[in-house]
Motif scaffolding. Structure first.
Motif, short mmCIF file in Angstrom:
data_model
loop_
_atom_site.label_atom_id
_atom_site.label_comp_id
_atom_site.label_asym_id
_atom_site.label_seq_id
_atom_site.Cartn_x
_atom_site.Cartn_y
_atom_site.Cartn_z
N ARG A 184 0.82 -1.21 0.00
CA ARG A 184 0.00 0.00 0.00
C ARG A 184 0.86 1.27 0.00
O ARG A 184 0.48 2.27 -0.58
N TYR A 185 2.02 1.21 0.64
CA TYR A 185 2.77 2.45 0.85
C TYR A 185 4.12 2.53 0.12
O TYR A 185 4.65 3.63 -0.03
N PHE A 186 4.67 1.41 -0.29
CA PHE A 186 6.03 1.49 -0.82
C PHE A 186 6.12 2.40 -2.05
O PHE A 186 7.00 3.27 -2.13
N ASP A 187 5.21 2.22 -3.02
CA ASP A 187 5.27 3.04 -4.23
C ASP A 187 5.12 4.53 -3.90
O ASP A 187 5.82 5.37 -4.46
N ARG A 188 4.20 4.82 -3.02
CA ARG A 188 3.96 6.22 -2.64
C ARG A 188 5.20 6.83 -1.99
O ARG A 188 5.58 7.96 -2.31
N ILE A 189 5.79 6.08 -1.10
CA ILE A 189 6.95 6.62 -0.38
C ILE A 189 8.14 6.75 -1.35
O ILE A 189 8.86 7.74 -1.31
N TYR A 190 8.27 5.75 -2.20
CA TYR A 190 9.35 5.85 -3.21
C TYR A 190 9.15 7.10 -4.06
O TYR A 190 10.08 7.87 -4.30
N ASN A 191 7.91 7.30 -4.51
CA ASN A 191 7.60 8.46 -5.34
C ASN A 191 7.88 9.77 -4.60
O ASN A 191 8.44 10.72 -5.17
N TYR A 192 7.50 9.81 -3.34
CA TYR A 192 7.71 11.02 -2.53
C TYR A 192 9.21 11.32 -2.39
O TYR A 192 9.66 12.44 -2.63
N VAL A 193 9.95 10.29 -2.03
CA VAL A 193 11.39 10.50 -1.79
C VAL A 193 12.11 10.82 -3.10
O VAL A 193 12.98 11.69 -3.15
N TYR A 194 11.70 10.15 -4.18
CA TYR A 194 12.33 10.42 -5.48
C TYR A 194 12.09 11.88 -5.87
O TYR A 194 12.99 12.59 -6.35
N ALA A 195 10.85 12.34 -5.67
CA ALA A 195 10.53 13.73 -6.02
C ALA A 195 11.39 14.70 -5.21
O ALA A 195 11.75 15.77 -5.69
N ARG A 196 11.70 14.32 -3.97
CA ARG A 196 12.51 15.20 -3.13
C ARG A 196 13.98 15.14 -3.52
O ARG A 196 14.67 16.16 -3.51
N LEU A 197 14.49 13.94 -3.83
CA LEU A 197 15.94 13.79 -4.02
C LEU A 197 16.37 13.78 -5.49
O LEU A 197 17.47 14.22 -5.82
N GLY A 198 15.52 13.20 -6.33
CA GLY A 198 15.86 13.15 -7.75
C GLY A 198 16.85 12.06 -8.11
O GLY A 198 17.40 12.08 -9.20
N ARG A 199 17.11 11.14 -7.22
CA ARG A 199 18.06 10.06 -7.52
C ARG A 199 17.41 8.72 -7.17
O ARG A 199 17.00 8.50 -6.02
N ALA A 200 17.34 7.85 -8.17
CA ALA A 200 16.64 6.58 -7.99
C ALA A 200 17.28 5.72 -6.90
O ALA A 200 16.58 5.12 -6.08
#
Lengths: 188, 239
Positions: free
Chosen positions: A33-49
């Motif tokens: 339920r949360y992994f994709d959302r959190i990944y998306n959030y952190v990626y948007a903040r950091l910009g590094r996969a």
């Protein structure tokens, strides 16, 4: 268009109770339920996969192994998970020496640019992401949560520990700052 | 809508249209394996602590249940019960917390009634020894009540007299009950114990009637030959 799954809500509680009882299926359900959302959030903040992957895993690990701490927080599980992700992001910034302390609102205005000339529809996703990462921490947070994560102002308020009104005002200022940042990029 | 708001709304709509970054499948699987391992480790760590906690909790709960159960069981226990000594402890504690002559008198009379009930039960179970002890304890309570009355008479004769009247009525009731018991039993030892109890009760009433400096003559008369209440003559024991 939005394959991030359901929006965060309070109906996590039954799953959380099952996790506390050692139900591995419930752990998996919350992870999904949360992994994709959190990944998306952190990626948007950091910009590094690579960083986003590590921080998303770290966030989910902390969330699902420290549910005893969540019990005392008095907030929705989703808000708690986002807060952990946010703190992990801030820690990452600190380790990298990238803490932004000055708001773009207080930076010199770009008088030469005319905001009305900004062709928003022609902006690439990359342009938007890059410009967002130039905003202040709170401005980034509110834009990512409201528009990339599709959360309501009330949910964002819970995550950020602010009132709904404060979130709406912050969102307005953040959009203005983003517009100026994009205009500045266009001028340069 | 102002031009600025319109521009910002367009910008917001553009942000909503941004495709989300999705984790690569490998990242999600790797993440799940790491999360699962951490959760299992956390569960094991908790379960290592749990047996100790469970043992402590179980012990505390069992002890609490035991105490509560023992107290509850002792409240109605009889002299042949294992809980009976606890009953005495609780009564002593109650007595220590009873203040005021009137309350103390009520307390002693209540305990005298309790001892009477116990004596009757022990006679019914043919435990003459325990019945005798209960009767002795009954008379101790009556004697204590008499001493309370003596002291009260010195400070307030009217109240003391009223209390003496309560004691008289209680002793009269007990004497009637003892007379009934005496008529039922055939064991000479039991009869003798009852007669002595009636004698001591009568002496307690006499003690209550005396001034405080005249106390000390409250020991039971031997062989039931003491002076009993005028309205409760001792019947001749059956043989």
């Amino acid at each position: 268009m939005r394959p991030l799954g359901k929006a965060a809500s309070d109906d996590d509680r039954p799953l959380i109770e099952r996790v506390r009882k050692g139900d591995q299926d419930a752990v998996r359900a919350l992870y999904e339920r949360y992994f994709d959302r959190i990944y998306n959030y952190v990626y948007a903040r950091l910009g590094r996969a690579e960083d986003a992957e590590d921080l998303a895993i770290d966030t989910m690990t902390r969330s699902l192994t420290r549910l005893d701490l969540f019990q005392d927080q008095g907030v929705a599980f989703s808000s708690w998970v986002y807060r952990i992700a946010h703190n992990a992001t801030i820690d990452h910034y600190r380790r990298q020496g990238r803490v932004k302390l000055v708001s773009l609102e207080h930076a010199p205005a770009l008088q030469s640019a005319d905001p009305s000339e900004l062709a928003v529809e022609q902006l690439s996703n990359q342009d938007l992401h890059t410009a967002i990462r130039d905003l202040t921490d709170e401005q980034q947070q509110v834009l990512i949560l409201r528009f990339f994560q599709d959360l309501t102002a009330a949910q964002v308020a819970s995550i950020m520990g602010k009132t709904v009104g404060a979130v709406q005002a912050l969102q307005h200022r953040a959009l203005g700052s983003l517009e100026r940042a994009l205009q500045g990029r266009a001028v340069n | 809508m102002t031009p600025e708001v319109e521009r910002l709304e367009r910008l917001a709509e553009r942000l909503r249209a941004v495709e989300p970054y999705m984790p690569p499948p490998g990242a999600k699987i790797r993440g799940w394996n790491l999360v699962l391992a951490a959760v299992e480790q956390s569960t094991r760590a908790r379960s290592r602590v749990h047996p100790v906690r469970r043992l402590v909790l179980a012990t505390v709960a069992a002890a609490a249940l035991l105490v509560v159960g023992a107290v509850a069981a002792s409240a109605d226990s009889l002299p042949d019960s294992v809980f009976y000594p606890l009953k005495g402890v609780l009564e002593n504690a109650r007595g220590a917390l009873t203040f005021g002559a009137s309350d103390q008198l009520a307390f002693h009379l209540e305990l005298a009634n309790t001892r009477m009930t116990e004596a009757q039960a022990m006679f019914a179970r043919h435990r003459v020894d325990l019945a005798d002890q209960a009767l002795s304890a009954l008379d101790d309570q009556l004697n204590d009540a008499a001493l309370v009355i003596q002291a009260e008479k010195e400070s307030d004769p009217a109240v003391g007299a009223a209390m003496e009247n309560r004691l008289r009525q209680a002793i009269s009731t007990h004497d009637a009950q003892l007379a009934g018991l005496q008529a039922q039993v055939t064991n000479p030892t039991a009869v003798n114990a009852i007669m002595q109890a009636r004698d001591r009760a009568a002496q307690a009433l006499q003690t209550a009637g005396k001034p405080a400096n005249g106390k000390g003559n409250s020991s039971p008369s031997p062989n039931g030959q003491g002076s009993g209440p005028a309205n409760s003559p001792h019947p001749t024991p059956k043989h």
